[in-house]
Scaffold this motif. Structure first.
Motif, PDB file in Angstrom:
ATOM      1  N   LEU A   1      -5.733  -0.297   0.769  1.00 57.34           N
ATOM      2  CA  LEU A   1      -4.903  -1.451   1.118  1.00 57.34           C
ATOM      3  C   LEU A   1      -4.265  -1.252   2.482  1.00 57.34           C
ATOM      4  N   MET A   2      -3.698  -0.012   2.687  1.00 56.75           N
ATOM      5  CA  MET A   2      -3.030   0.257   3.955  1.00 56.75           C
ATOM      6  C   MET A   2      -4.001   0.145   5.102  1.00 56.75           C
ATOM      7  N   LEU A   3      -5.179   0.714   4.894  1.00 55.63           N
ATOM      8  CA  LEU A   3      -6.167   0.671   5.979  1.00 55.63           C
ATOM      9  C   LEU A   3      -6.560  -0.772   6.300  1.00 55.63           C
ATOM     10  N   ASN A   4      -6.727  -1.547   5.261  1.00 54.94           N
ATOM     11  CA  ASN A   4      -7.112  -2.943   5.507  1.00 54.94           C
ATOM     12  C   ASN A   4      -5.995  -3.704   6.184  1.00 54.94           C
ATOM     13  N   ALA A   5      -4.790  -3.406   5.809  1.00 56.62           N
ATOM     14  CA  ALA A   5      -3.670  -4.091   6.471  1.00 56.62           C
ATOM     15  C   ALA A   5      -3.681  -3.788   7.956  1.00 56.62           C
ATOM     16  N   VAL A   6      -3.957  -2.525   8.275  1.00 58.76           N
ATOM     17  CA  VAL A   6      -4.008  -2.140   9.691  1.00 58.76           C
ATOM     18  C   VAL A   6      -5.140  -2.873  10.395  1.00 58.76           C
ATOM     19  N   SER A   7      -6.299  -2.962   9.709  1.00 58.41           N
ATOM     20  CA  SER A   7      -7.420  -3.696  10.332  1.00 58.41           C
ATOM     21  C   SER A   7      -7.011  -5.117  10.605  1.00 58.41           C
ATOM     22  N   LEU A   8      -6.388  -5.752   9.617  1.00 56.86           N
ATOM     23  CA  LEU A   8      -5.951  -7.139   9.780  1.00 56.86           C
ATOM     24  C   LEU A   8      -5.075  -7.250  11.015  1.00 56.86           C
ATOM     25  N   ASN A   9      -4.175  -6.273  11.136  1.00 58.18           N
ATOM     26  CA  ASN A   9      -3.275  -6.267  12.283  1.00 58.18           C
ATOM     27  C   ASN A   9      -4.052  -6.227  13.600  1.00 58.18           C
ATOM     28  N   PHE A  10      -5.022  -5.308  13.647  1.00 55.40           N
ATOM     29  CA  PHE A  10      -5.809  -5.166  14.867  1.00 55.40           C
ATOM     30  C   PHE A  10      -6.540  -6.462  15.206  1.00 55.40           C
TER      31      PHE A  10
ATOM     32  N   GLY B   1       0.821  -1.208   0.000  1.00 58.86           N
ATOM     33  CA  GLY B   1       0.000   0.000   0.000  1.00 58.86           C
ATOM     34  C   GLY B   1       0.861   1.266   0.000  1.00 58.86           C
ATOM     35  N   VAL B   2       1.896   1.304   0.839  1.00 58.59           N
ATOM     36  CA  VAL B   2       2.762   2.478   0.875  1.00 58.59           C
ATOM     37  C   VAL B   2       3.406   2.707  -0.481  1.00 58.59           C
ATOM     38  N   TYR B   3       3.903   1.596  -1.072  1.00 60.96           N
ATOM     39  CA  TYR B   3       4.491   1.736  -2.404  1.00 60.96           C
ATOM     40  C   TYR B   3       3.489   2.348  -3.365  1.00 60.96           C
ATOM     41  N   GLY B   4       2.294   1.851  -3.290  1.00 58.10           N
ATOM     42  CA  GLY B   4       1.280   2.355  -4.209  1.00 58.10           C
ATOM     43  C   GLY B   4       1.022   3.847  -4.022  1.00 58.10           C
ATOM     44  N   VAL B   5       0.931   4.300  -2.761  1.00 57.07           N
ATOM     45  CA  VAL B   5       0.673   5.717  -2.523  1.00 57.07           C
ATOM     46  C   VAL B   5       1.809   6.567  -3.040  1.00 57.07           C
ATOM     47  N   LEU B   6       3.047   6.131  -2.797  1.00 59.99           N
ATOM     48  CA  LEU B   6       4.171   6.987  -3.150  1.00 59.99           C
ATOM     49  C   LEU B   6       4.516   6.915  -4.636  1.00 59.99           C
ATOM     50  N   ALA B   7       4.309   5.758  -5.282  1.00 57.94           N
ATOM     51  CA  ALA B   7       4.842   5.582  -6.624  1.00 57.94           C
ATOM     52  C   ALA B   7       3.814   5.646  -7.734  1.00 57.94           C
ATOM     53  N   ARG B   8       2.576   5.727  -7.432  1.00 58.13           N
ATOM     54  CA  ARG B   8       1.550   5.671  -8.493  1.00 58.13           C
ATOM     55  C   ARG B   8       1.166   7.060  -8.910  1.00 58.13           C
ATOM     56  N   ARG B   9       0.848   7.203 -10.186  1.00 59.33           N
ATOM     57  CA  ARG B   9       0.450   8.513 -10.664  1.00 59.33           C
ATOM     58  C   ARG B   9      -1.041   8.712 -10.711  1.00 59.33           C
TER      59      ARG B   9
ATOM     60  N   THR C   1     -15.439   2.024   8.688  1.00 61.51           N
ATOM     61  CA  THR C   1     -16.376   3.146   8.577  1.00 61.51           C
ATOM     62  C   THR C   1     -15.668   4.394   8.085  1.00 61.51           C
ATOM     63  N   VAL C   2     -14.540   4.702   8.769  1.00 62.34           N
ATOM     64  CA  VAL C   2     -13.797   5.908   8.393  1.00 62.34           C
ATOM     65  C   VAL C   2     -13.313   5.800   6.967  1.00 62.34           C
ATOM     66  N   ALA C   3     -12.854   4.571   6.595  1.00 63.82           N
ATOM     67  CA  ALA C   3     -12.361   4.402   5.235  1.00 63.82           C
ATOM     68  C   ALA C   3     -13.470   4.675   4.232  1.00 63.82           C
ATOM     69  N   ALA C   4     -14.626   4.168   4.527  1.00 60.94           N
ATOM     70  CA  ALA C   4     -15.751   4.363   3.605  1.00 60.94           C
ATOM     71  C   ALA C   4     -16.043   5.840   3.438  1.00 60.94           C
ATOM     72  N   ALA C   5     -16.111   6.578   4.527  1.00 62.67           N
ATOM     73  CA  ALA C   5     -16.404   8.001   4.442  1.00 62.67           C
ATOM     74  C   ALA C   5     -15.308   8.721   3.676  1.00 62.67           C
ATOM     75  N   GLU C   6     -14.106   8.369   4.006  1.00 61.54           N
ATOM     76  CA  GLU C   6     -12.974   9.047   3.392  1.00 61.54           C
ATOM     77  C   GLU C   6     -12.926   8.783   1.904  1.00 61.54           C
ATOM     78  N   VAL C   7     -13.183   7.552   1.503  1.00 60.05           N
ATOM     79  CA  VAL C   7     -13.178   7.229   0.081  1.00 60.05           C
ATOM     80  C   VAL C   7     -14.257   7.993  -0.647  1.00 60.05           C
ATOM     81  N   GLY C   8     -15.419   8.099  -0.036  1.00 57.73           N
ATOM     82  CA  GLY C   8     -16.483   8.854  -0.679  1.00 57.73           C
ATOM     83  C   GLY C   8     -16.015  10.278  -0.957  1.00 57.73           C
ATOM     84  N   LEU C   9     -15.464  10.901   0.063  1.00 62.49           N
ATOM     85  CA  LEU C   9     -14.981  12.266  -0.077  1.00 62.49           C
ATOM     86  C   LEU C   9     -13.860  12.353  -1.108  1.00 62.49           C
ATOM     87  N   ALA C  10     -12.893  11.437  -1.001  1.00 58.14           N
ATOM     88  CA  ALA C  10     -11.741  11.475  -1.888  1.00 58.14           C
ATOM     89  C   ALA C  10     -12.155  11.301  -3.334  1.00 58.14           C
ATOM     90  N   LEU C  11     -13.051  10.349  -3.601  1.00 62.22           N
ATOM     91  CA  LEU C  11     -13.474  10.117  -4.980  1.00 62.22           C
ATOM     92  C   LEU C  11     -14.229  11.315  -5.517  1.00 62.22           C
TER      93      LEU C  11
END
Lengths: 631, 102, 501
Positions: free
Chosen positions: B37-46, B18-26, B69-79
């Motif tokens: 991806l990053m958020l889900n990885a964190v959830s998995l961790n928890f 996920g980090v790679y994707g955020v930093l390297a994708r255009r 929940t936060v991811a869903a809201a954030e994605v809505g806003l971001a998109l």
């Protein structure tokens, strides 16, 4: 009104200064009579002071009076006056010459711009000079010292429309200022060692050995620097000839009789301390001797009558310092008095010539003026003979005393050298007189329009001529006692043990010979006003003659030093301040700050991934730091 | 039982991708996907921690629900922002949306 | 409220007067210039009268700090304890003299600012803000308000110079403000450090002074933080090498502002060194003073040397101010009664003298629009009064006895010689250099042949004459009979910690 009220002698002219400065323009005749009135009052008051002084008797001398001036902690300042024998002699000189000059000026300065201001500053000068000679402490003396310096500046620069006058005034002030730096340093050093500014207390401390010898030597050398500056001794002599730019009465009063003798006065006052500081008296003698010789030479080659007299004054001051160096303040004060009279006479006489010939003072344009200006000529002759030291005029007696004094230095070298200076004195006096008053007139135009000066100018000349003639006789104890003094002037002034005056025939004869030789040589050289022999003499050794005429290149040396060293240093400092401290340091740091901003702004790329990278790196860094700190 | 480490490593790998994707994708959308991806990885961790270390096996799961929940809201806003950006500039390339710079 | 209430009110009134003037002027329409001028003049007169009263009424044999007034401002909140911040005003011998200086110079400046025609009301608003800040700093016995008023005095300068100034005004204003505020930042650090170290939760200066003396502020602490105060205040006092804002600032500033700036504001820095340096941190002071003495001597000689070859009047004066402030710093650094008293006397003397000099320069520049010496010559012909006034100012600069300059410099020299004879000799030598640069200027500008280009110059106006006359009167007063001045100053100087006899 007694000796304790001597401060009134200074207060009256000081008050008149304020009146004339503020209202002079509006008064009838611009207040010149008020000036004469003020000085005249001081002159009269002097006699009251003198009478009271003689009346209270030797055991009560000196007469002192002081008041508290300011206080802080243990620093107590008192200001006061002291009237002793030296003070009395100075009072006599100052009031007499100042009165004559004030009267003379009514005629000489007639029609000049700022006439009222001239008289005003003359009053301030007289007040300051009188205060100087009765100051009981070095601080008050220094204050008066600076004040007379400012008056000199204002008066030399009186005709300030002329660039040369302004430059001369500036030169005088700055040259004496350099000496004054030394004087102030010396005064404060003495205060530091003794805890007082009072002159008598300092003398007591010095004599009881309270002050370390090296420290005392250094302090007194600094003090003497001040005396050298004010009295235009070599190498500080350069300001006095230029000071002739001032009106001639100013030259007579300030630059012959009074202000320039302030150095002699100071040295005489502090002589007991100089004598404790071993080596200083030798320095004083040498300085005086060198000055007398060098300026004697310089006077030989000058053609401006005032300049001849200026160099002569410096030389005669040298004589006075030699006397002091020999431990004879009485001889010095005696010569100071006689010199004041005949030199003021000569200057006023030259003023009369200048006015009479409609502003000509170059000997090249004069000659044969005796017929047209008999009174001026006669009095000038008396003055010249007195200067040359012809018996029985005043100059003879005082110069003889000094020559007698030089015998304290073993080997006779001082006597011989000073004797040579005396011959030169006689020579240039003769030269001056002959070229101005005798022989054929060198400029017919000038001669035809020459006239004698009005009575208001010639009367002071006559009065001073009488003094120049007879004042020397006060050296005799009989004459002194007849006037009410305890003895002759040498006995009166000499503060330690009285000097009973007796004529040393061999020396007196020698003095006569010196004068005769000088006059004879001068007369021979310029017989009939002809310049033939003198030109041949000048061509005999042209290089030497030029060196003398250019005054031994002192002015060029000083100007070079000022331009290269002082002004050069100033340019360096200004440059340093502007380009290093300011442009590099201050503006530079400002620009650095701006530049760093310019560099840092490139972080704001606007690209989100860059910011994300920043966040990521930041997190890593913080985590690493946290691990390091914890672990 | 599978050791806890396996889950942690898995979540770390997913996070790094996920980090790679955020930093390297255009592409903006791809970046958002990587954030998910990053958020889900964190959830998995928890959730992994909750399952293995927590006696009640609850706290981690609650965190995971918050994250979703936060991811869903954030994605809505971001998109929504991405669509706006696309409409204005005809590109979803993040490198070209760099006007707020010096 | 405590202490001698009525006199405390007078001090408050003196402080309030400029602030009231400022407020009142806000309501005056911008077009009514004469109204702005007259209101300002009225308040300036009140301030002068009150300042003279404060000076005269200070009892030489009374307590150290007199005419006190105290209003609690904020206390027992957050980190502030009892007497946290209070408006504590009072006067000691030193600030009494400084108040007199401010009153005289502010009045003189008001008369000179009469001819400001562009946005007159705004000028005076900023001017009174400046003066209010100055009075506040001199009277303040609370460290917070001390700093507050200090800043209040510095900030209006930026606008005053930037709007009404002349040569390179934006640059001059910016540089001056940034350097002074930079210094203030250092002071601010020092203030908080002191506040924290004493742990008393108060900004009250007398309390903090006690803490400084009894060891609450440890010697190590003092040695570290004394430089903050000295350098921070020193920037305003033209401490070498942080003095370069002064020449450019003077060149840029309008006349009235230059008068107040050089006359009063620069003394604020030296005053800060006394209040915050010597009184608050005596141990730090005795440690650092030799260093300050060296910087002071350098400033004195450096300023005089640089002035010798300048071509702009204001630069000659600016460097001369650096030199004279060098004397002040030397006097303070002697830490003996004579020297420190001399320094305070010099603060007053130089204040009035330099105000007069800038007044004269302004009178010429406003007509001639050039300040290059070489452009002039023989001005005595058309401007005799101007020449007389300027000559008197110049002679005071040179330290001529009879004018205040000598009195002050003399005490500084005697004080310096007690411990540093060589530096004392250098300082006296710098006074000789002063004669050189002053007389050089006189001979080029006032005397000599008249340059006909200036035939149309008129002499100084009546207002300028009154202004100048007042300043000359002050110089003569301290020059001739200086006991009243020395008594008051000495009274407080003798009570300063660390100052020996």
């Amino acid at each position: 009104m007694g000796a304790e009220q001597a401060w009134l002698l200074a207060a009256v002219p000081a008050g008149m200064f304020v009146v004339l400065a503020l209202f002079g323009r509006l008064l009838p005749r611009k207040g010149d009579f008020l000036g004469v009135l003020a000085i005249g009052t001081a002159f009269v008051l002097f006699f009251f002071v003198l009478h009271d002084f003689l009346h209270v008797g030797e055991s009560n001398w000196p007469v002192v009076r002081d008041i508290k001036w300011s206080d802080i902690g243990s620093f107590h300042l008192r200001m006061g006056i002291v009237v002793d024998q030296i003070t009395i002699v100075m009072f006599a000189v100052i009031t007499t010459v100042a009165l004559m000059v004030n009267v003379f000026s009514i005629g000489y300065m007639k029609g000049e711009p700022r006439y009222w201001w001239f008289f005003a500053v003359l009053q301030l000068f007289a007040a300051s000079m009188l205060m100087l000679v009765m100051a009981d402490n070095l601080l008050l003396l220094y204050i008066s010292w600076e004040l007379v310096g400012v008056c000199s500046f204002l008066l030399i620069g009186f005709y300030w429309e002329k660039r040369s006058a302004t430059e001369a005034a500036k030169k005088a002030f700055i040259t004496t200022r350099v000496g004054d730096v030394g004087l102030l340093i010396g005064i404060i050093l003495l205060y530091k060692a003794t805890g007082t500014f009072n002159i008598r207390e300092i003398i007591d401390h010095a004599k009881s050995g309270d002050i370390g010898s090296t420290y005392l030597f250094v302090s007194m050398c600094f003090v003497f620097l001040g005396a050298m500056g004010k009295s235009a001794q070599v190498p500080f002599h350069v300001w006095l000839p230029d000071a002739m730019e001032g009106p001639t009465p100013v030259s007579a009063l300030i630059h012959a009789a009074t202000m320039v003798v302030a150095g002699v006065y100071l040295t005489a006052r502090m002589l007991p301390v100089f004598e404790v500081a071993h080596g200083t008296t030798l320095i004083i003698t040498i300085v005086g001797l060198v000055t007398a010789l060098l300026t004697g030479f310089m006077a030989l080659a000058q053609t401006d009558i005032k300049k001849v007299l200026a160099y002569s004054t410096v030389g005669q001051l040298g004589f006075m310092f030699v006397a002091l160096g020999c431990g004879r303040p009485d001889a010095a004060m005696f010569h100071l008095m006689t010199h004041a009279f005949f030199k003021a006479l000569l200057f006023l006489g030259s003023g009369s010539v200048i006015l009479g010939t409609h502003h000509n003072q170059e000997m090249g344009k004069l000659g044969g003026l005796w017929k047209k200006m008999p009174v001026t000529g006669t009095t000038f002759l008396v003055g010249s003979l007195a200067l040359a030291g012809v018996v029985p005029l005043a100059g003879f007696w005082s110069k003889d005393e000094i020559l007698a004094a030089t015998q304290t230095w073993s080997g006779g070298w001082v006597t011989i050298l000073l004797g040579f200076a005396a011959i030169m004195t006689a020579f240039y006096s003769t030269r001056l007189f002959i070229r101005t008053f005798l022989g054929k007139p060198l400029d017919q135009q000038v001669y035809d329009h020459t006239h004698e000066s009005p009575a208001v100018m010639t009367l002071p000349l006559v009065f001073l001529a009488i003094l120049a003639a007879v004042a020397g006789l006060v050296v005799f104890n009989g004459v002194g006692r007849a006037l009410g003094f305890p003895g002759g002037i040498t006995e009166f002034v000499f503060l330690e043990e009285p000097e009973r005056y007796h004529i040393v025939w061999s020396l007196a004869g020698g003095s006569v010979v010196l004068a005769v030789v000088g006059i004879f040589f001068g007369a021979w050289m310029y017989w009939g006003g002809s310049l033939v022999r003198s030109t041949r003499a000048a061509e005999f050794q042209p290089r030497l003659y030029e060196m003398i005429q250019r005054k031994f290149y002192f002015d060029e040396l000083y100007q070079g030093m000022i331009d290269r060293v002082v002004l050069g240093f100033s340019f360096v400092v200004s440059w340093f301040d502007r380009y290093v401290v300011n442009d590099t340091g201050v503006d530079g740091s400002a620009q650095m700050t701006g530049y760093s901003g310019f560099l840092l702004k490139h972080l704001q790329t606007g690209k989100v991934p860059n910011y994300a990278m920043g966040i990521a790196l930041g997190v890593v860094a913080l985590a690493a730091a946290g691990l390091v700190v914890r672990g | 039982m599978v050791p806890l480490d396996n889950y942690l490593v898995l979540s770390a790998i997913i996070f790094s991708i996920g980090v790679y994707g955020v930093l390297a994708r255009r592409s903006a959308v791809l970046i958002l996907m990587s954030v998910e991806l990053m958020l889900n990885a964190v959830s998995l961790n928890f959730v992994a921690f909750a399952a293995y270390l927590d006696p009640n096996r609850v706290a981690g799961a609650i965190f995971a629900i918050f994250v979703i929940t936060v991811a869903a809201a954030e994605v809505g806003l971001a998109l929504a922002i991405v669509i706006r950006l696309f409409r204005n500039r005809a590109t979803a390339n993040v490198d070209e949306a760099a006007s707020l710079k010096w | 409220m405590t202490f001698d209430e009525r006199q405390g009110y007078i001090v408050l009134a003196t402080l309030a007067a400029p602030l009231l003037a400022m407020t009142l002027l806000f309501f005056v329409p911008g077009s009514k210039k004469m109204a702005a001028r007259y209101i300002s003049l009225a308040f300036a007169t009140i301030m002068l009268a009150l300042s003279v009263y404060i000076f005269v009424a200070y009892q030489v044999h009374g307590g150290d700090i007199q005419m006190q007034l105290r209003w609690e401002w904020v206390q027992n909140v957050a980190f502030l304890g009892k007497d946290g911040i209070s408006l504590h005003l009072g006067v000691d011998g030193i600030s009494a003299l400084m108040a007199l200086l401010t009153g005289v110079v502010a009045f003189a400046g008001t008369l000179v600012a009469w001819k400001i025609d562009f946005r007159t009301k705004d000028f005076f608003i900023l001017y009174w803000m400046l003066i209010g800040g100055v009075y506040g700093t001199f009277f303040s016995l609370d460290l917070f308000f001390f700093f507050f008023f200090y800043e209040l005095a510095v900030v209006p300068l930026y606008m005053l110079i930037g709007i009404w100034g002349s040569t390179r005004k934006e640059y001059g204003a910016m540089k001056l403000t940034l350097m002074l505020v930079g210094g203030s930042a250092l002071i601010w650090i020092g203030i908080f450090a002191t506040f924290h170290q004493t742990g008393l939760g108060t900004f009250d200066l007398p309390t903090l002074w006690k803490a400084g003396a009894d060891g609450t502020l440890t010697p190590e602490f003092q040695k570290v933080f004394f430089p903050f105060f000295v350098v921070g205040c020193g920037v305003l006092a033209a401490l070498w090498p942080l003095h370069t804002w002064s020449p450019d600032g003077h060149m840029a500033a309008p006349t009235a502002v230059s008068m107040v700036h050089a006359g009063v504001l620069m003394k604020l820095g030296a005053f800060g060194i006394i209040r915050l340096g010597i009184q608050l941190m005596p141990a730090g002071a005795s440690f650092w003073m030799p260093g300050l003495m060296v910087l002071g001597v350098i400033g004195a000689v450096y300023g005089a040397t640089a002035a010798l070859t300048q071509r702009d009047f204001k630069l000659i004066s600016g460097y001369s101010s650096v030199s004279h402030m060098g004397y002040v710093l030397m006097g303070l650094a002697t830490l003996n009664q004579i020297g420190v008293s001399g320094a305070v006397l010099q603060m007053f003397s130089h204040g009035v003298m330099t105000a007069l000099v800038f007044l004269m320069i302004g009178a010429l520049y406003d007509q001639a629009h050039t300040r290059d010496l070489k452009d002039f010559g023989g001005l005595g012909k058309v401007m005799p009064m101007w020449v007389i006034f300027y000559t008197i100012a110049g002679l005071a600069n040179v330290g001529l006895p009879g004018l205040s300059g000598f009195t002050a410099e003399f005490h500084i020299f005697v004080g310096t010689f007690q411990t540093y004879p060589v530096f004392g000799a250098l300082a006296i030598f710098a006074a000789a250099l002063a004669a050189a640069y002053m007389l050089r200027m006189f001979s080029i500008v006032f005397f000599g042949p008249f340059n006909p280009r200036w035939s149309s110059l008129r002499d100084i106006t009546p207002l300028e004459t009154i202004s100048g006359g007042l300043l000359i009167g002050a110089m003569l007063a301290m020059g001739i009979w200086w006991a009243p001045f020395l008594d008051r100053v000495g009274h407080s100087v003798m009570l300063l910690p660390g100052v020996t006899g």
